[in-house]
Each structure stands twice: as C-alpha cells, then as structure tokens.
Design an enzyme around this catalytic site. Sequence first.
Site, PDB file in Angstrom:
ATOM      1  CG  ASN A  53      -3.058  14.806 -21.785  1.00  0.00           C
ATOM      2  OD1 ASN A  53      -3.604  14.150 -22.658  1.00  0.00           O
ATOM      3  ND2 ASN A  53      -2.312  14.256 -20.850  1.00  0.00           N
TER       4      ASN A  53
ATOM      5  CD  GLU B  76      -5.177  15.268 -16.607  1.00  0.00           C
ATOM      6  OE1 GLU B  76      -3.950  15.053 -16.534  1.00  0.00           O
ATOM      7  OE2 GLU B  76      -5.920  14.704 -17.432  1.00  0.00           O
TER       8      GLU B  76
ATOM      9  CE  LYS C 147       4.145  17.330 -15.492  1.00  0.00           C
ATOM     10  NZ  LYS C 147       4.398  15.991 -15.949  1.00  0.00           N
TER      11      LYS C 147
ATOM     12  CE  LYS D  62      -1.591  13.185 -15.561  1.00  0.00           C
ATOM     13  NZ  LYS D  62      -2.033  13.455 -16.949  1.00  0.00           N
TER      14      LYS D  62
ATOM     15  CD  GLU E  10       5.990  15.413 -23.346  1.00  0.00           C
ATOM     16  OE1 GLU E  10       5.163  16.336 -23.469  1.00  0.00           O
ATOM     17  OE2 GLU E  10       5.657  14.222 -23.177  1.00  0.00           O
TER      18      GLU E  10
ATOM     19  CG  HIS F 296       5.721  10.060 -24.721  1.00  0.00           C
ATOM     20  ND1 HIS F 296       4.398   9.678 -24.697  1.00  0.00           N
ATOM     21  CD2 HIS F 296       5.760  11.288 -24.128  1.00  0.00           C
ATOM     22  CE1 HIS F 296       3.671  10.619 -24.115  1.00  0.00           C
ATOM     23  NE2 HIS F 296       4.477  11.608 -23.754  1.00  0.00           N
TER      24      HIS F 296
ATOM     25  CG  HIS G 227       0.092  13.964 -24.422  1.00  0.00           C
ATOM     26  ND1 HIS G 227       0.705  15.190 -24.621  1.00  0.00           N
ATOM     27  CD2 HIS G 227       1.043  13.179 -23.829  1.00  0.00           C
ATOM     28  CE1 HIS G 227       1.952  15.144 -24.149  1.00  0.00           C
ATOM     29  NE2 HIS G 227       2.181  13.945 -23.673  1.00  0.00           N
TER      30      HIS G 227
ATOM     31  NE  ARG H  41      -4.083  -1.907   1.937  1.00  0.00           N
ATOM     32  CZ  ARG H  41      -3.973  -2.776   2.930  1.00  0.00           C
ATOM     33  NH1 ARG H  41      -3.134  -2.564   3.914  1.00  0.00           N
ATOM     34  NH2 ARG H  41      -4.729  -3.837   2.936  1.00  0.00           N
TER      35      ARG H  41
ATOM     36  CG  HIS I 258      -1.020   9.171 -24.934  1.00  0.00           C
ATOM     37  ND1 HIS I 258      -1.549   9.554 -23.727  1.00  0.00           N
ATOM     38  CD2 HIS I 258       0.323   9.148 -24.749  1.00  0.00           C
ATOM     39  CE1 HIS I 258      -0.566   9.761 -22.847  1.00  0.00           C
ATOM     40  NE2 HIS I 258       0.573   9.526 -23.454  1.00  0.00           N
TER      41      HIS I 258
ATOM     42  NE  ARG J 185      -0.798  16.659 -14.122  1.00  0.00           N
ATOM     43  CZ  ARG J 185       0.002  16.028 -13.280  1.00  0.00           C
ATOM     44  NH1 ARG J 185      -0.235  16.041 -11.996  1.00  0.00           N
ATOM     45  NH2 ARG J 185       1.047  15.359 -13.738  1.00  0.00           N
TER      46      ARG J 185
END
Length: 345
Positions: free
Chosen positions: A225, A217, A207, A128, A170, A248, A228, A106, A232, A221
Amino acid sequence: MTATIHIGPTALQELPELLKNRAFSKVAVLVDENTLAHCYPTLKPYLPEHELIQIQSGEEQKTLQTCEYIWQRMTELNLDRWSVLVNLGGGVIGDMGGFCAAVFKRGIFFVQVPTTLLAQVDASVGGKTGIDFHGLKNHIGVYQEPQAVFINPDFLKTLPQRELKSGYAEIIKHWLISDKDAFIEQRHIGLFTDDWEGLIRHSVSIKSGVVEADPLEGGLRKILNFGHTVGHAVESYLLEKPDRKLLHGEAVAVGMLCEAWISKNHKLLPAEDLDKIETFLVSVYEKVSLSEQDIQDIAQLALQDKKNTRSSINCTLLEGIGKAVYDQPITVQEIVESLRYYTLL
Ligand SMILES: NC(=O)c1ccc[n+]([C@@H]2O[C@H](COP(=O)([O-])OP(=O)(O)OC[C@H]3O[C@@H](n4cnc5c(N)ncnc54)[C@H](O)[C@@H]3O)[C@@H](O)[C@H]2O)c1
Ligand SMILES: O=C(O)C(=O)C[C@@H](O)[C@H](O)[C@H](O)COP(=O)(O)O
Ligand SMILES: [Zn+2]
C-alpha cells in the site's frame, strides 16, 4: 490459498483445461466496450459456450449501481453456484467482477484475465476485490481468490500509452518496497522495454511473495500500500472533478512522492534516495496542479484509509529504496506539507 497464475503469450491455453476439469455449470464473461473490442476475440477460442455481461469502462463505474446491474444479468442468465465468471479487463473489471462473484448466491467461482499492465502486475494478484463507495476507494469489498489468473502480455499491444504509464507506477512501487537493484538498473528502460513478460513476472513474484506471507493484510501486506494513503485520497478527490480525473497509477505516483518525502521527514529515508525517486517519477509523470484548498481537502480524505486504527493514520514508509516499513503513524498536517512539497517540485 493463492491462485495459480499463468503468465506468457500462451497462458490462455491453460484455460480450457481448468474449465473442463471443474465442470462449471455455466460460463459468463464480464467485459467493457474496450475489452470486448480488443481482447474478447483473443479469449473466445479458449471458451466453451458462454454468455457475455457488458458494462461501461472507467473508474466511475466501479460502484454499487454497476454491481446491481451485474447481479441482475447473472440472475437473468440463471447462473447457479457452480457457474464461473471470467473477468476480462483491467483492475475495474477484475475488482468489481471478483466482488460480484464472491457474494452472488454467497459466492460463485471467478477467473481473472487481466488486460491492462496495472491489472497484470498488481490488481489480478492477491484476492482483493471491491468497489468504490461515495467516492471512497475500494470502501466495500472482500478478500476472495480467483480460481486462476491468466496473464497474456500480448493484450498490452492495444493499451493506450497513458494506461501503460499508470500500470508502470505499481511496478515502480514494487521496486521501491522490495528491490533496490531493479529500481536502480531498470528504471530507465521501464516503459521502453521489449520484455513486458519479464517485467510482469518480476512484479507478480514480488506481490505474490508478500500476499502468501500475509493474505489478509494483518501486517506485512501493508507494504503493498506504499503510495496509497495519499494516492487514494488524491484519486478519490479528483474522481469527483470530471475534468481533472487521474488514473489509479497516476494518483499512486503522486502518493509515492508525498510518502517518500514523509519518509525522509521521519528520518527513515536518506535525502539522496528521495532525490533519486523524485528525479525519476517527475521524469515519467506529468505534474498534477493542486491548490491550497485541494490540498486541505485531500488530506482530510486520508482519514478514511483502511490501514488506519482509531484516529491514527498508519502509513507505509520507506527506510531506503527497496525497504518498506508499515504502520508508521503520520498526521493530517504532514500530508498537507507533503502535498505542498509536491506542488513545488
Ligand atoms: N485488487 C487489487 O489488488 C488492485 C491493485 C491495484 C489497483 N486496483 C484497482 O484497479 C483499478 C485500475 O485498473 P486499471 O488501471 O486496469 O484501469 P481500468 O480497469 O479502468 O482499465 C483502463 C482502461 O483500459 C481499457 N482496456 C483494458 N484492457 C485494454 C486493452 N488490452 N486494450 C485497450 N484498452 C484496454 C479499459 O476499458 C479502460 O478504459 C482501480 O480501481 C484500482 O483501485 C486493484
Ligand atoms: O494488494 C494490495 O494489498 C495493495 O495494496 C495493492 C494496491 O496497489 C491496490 O491499489 C489495492 O487495491 C489497494 O488496497 P486498499 O486496501 O488500500 O483498497
Ligand atoms: Zn494500487
């Protein structure tokens, strides 16, 4: 709370104090074969007694199967809840190591030591973590901040040029969403800079500012993206085609062109701004060839984007260079058209 980020060639000097102050019971370092060879010798003098966990490099490894291996090693090494995992590598090591640490027993502690440009300007910042699932990007993951981030630009000296360019995408994204002057003035220097530290600091500050305002987000936020939704989808699609795989940042570059085109189509982005983005990105990134069938399949993958609600694809678009707007509904057909535009560039 966001993590403390140390940047500079002496950043790692702060690591021993953190490890000593928190009195972690065990230290394990996650590496791949490249970071073991090129980066671990630099890190090692700053570490107390520790164990190594080694995985293979590459986006294909960012899977549940590799997590199982990492958890198995953590168990064999008897890591307890007061242990710390030091993630030494690019975004794959950082995202997956962060995820493995965040859910092992955990949650144990972790530290990010990013060694690629992409991880230094983006992936190591903002909490993230996650893995790909059935080819879908970052489909499984959690938000969890590391104990701290240590960014040493000297690691970039051994990074292949293709990886540098991928990270640069980026940086360009950060300019496009929030700093027009930087885009206009720095775009031609970019990859030829002798001041990586300056570029990294600037990107990290953009950032971090966004993440501090909206860590989970809920809204703002989503501007991070940009590129993306389509990017993505392109990355996921080509990941399944071994000889056509993109990095990426290369996929994000395709995505930024498509989403800039959609921004113009929505009458948000002036034509002259699209022109500038187009000229610049095409000068840096090789064109990716896509057939009509590729385009149709890629557009469908955008239906899995995490920003979507019900059946609406919610994209981040540009209102101009330096100004992004999020939650702009777009259609699969617009994505198809944007990819067709891309193939004709
Ligand atoms: N969490 C986030 O906010 C976030 C942000 C952007 C991207 N990402 C994720 O990051 C991943 C991409 O990260 P990446 O571009 O760093 O790729 P990567 O982690 O695959 O690293 C690229 C390659 O460089 C090698 N390498 C790393 N450091 C090196 C060095 N100093 N010298 C020589 N070789 C080195 C690695 O072994 C690998 O082969 C993607 O999975 C993407 O989804 C996450
Ligand atoms: O930190 C963020 O937020 C980003 O969107 C940064 C992106 O560059 C990064 O690729 C991120 O992993 C994408 O997040 P996802 O939620 O779309 O998987
Ligand atoms: Zn990204």
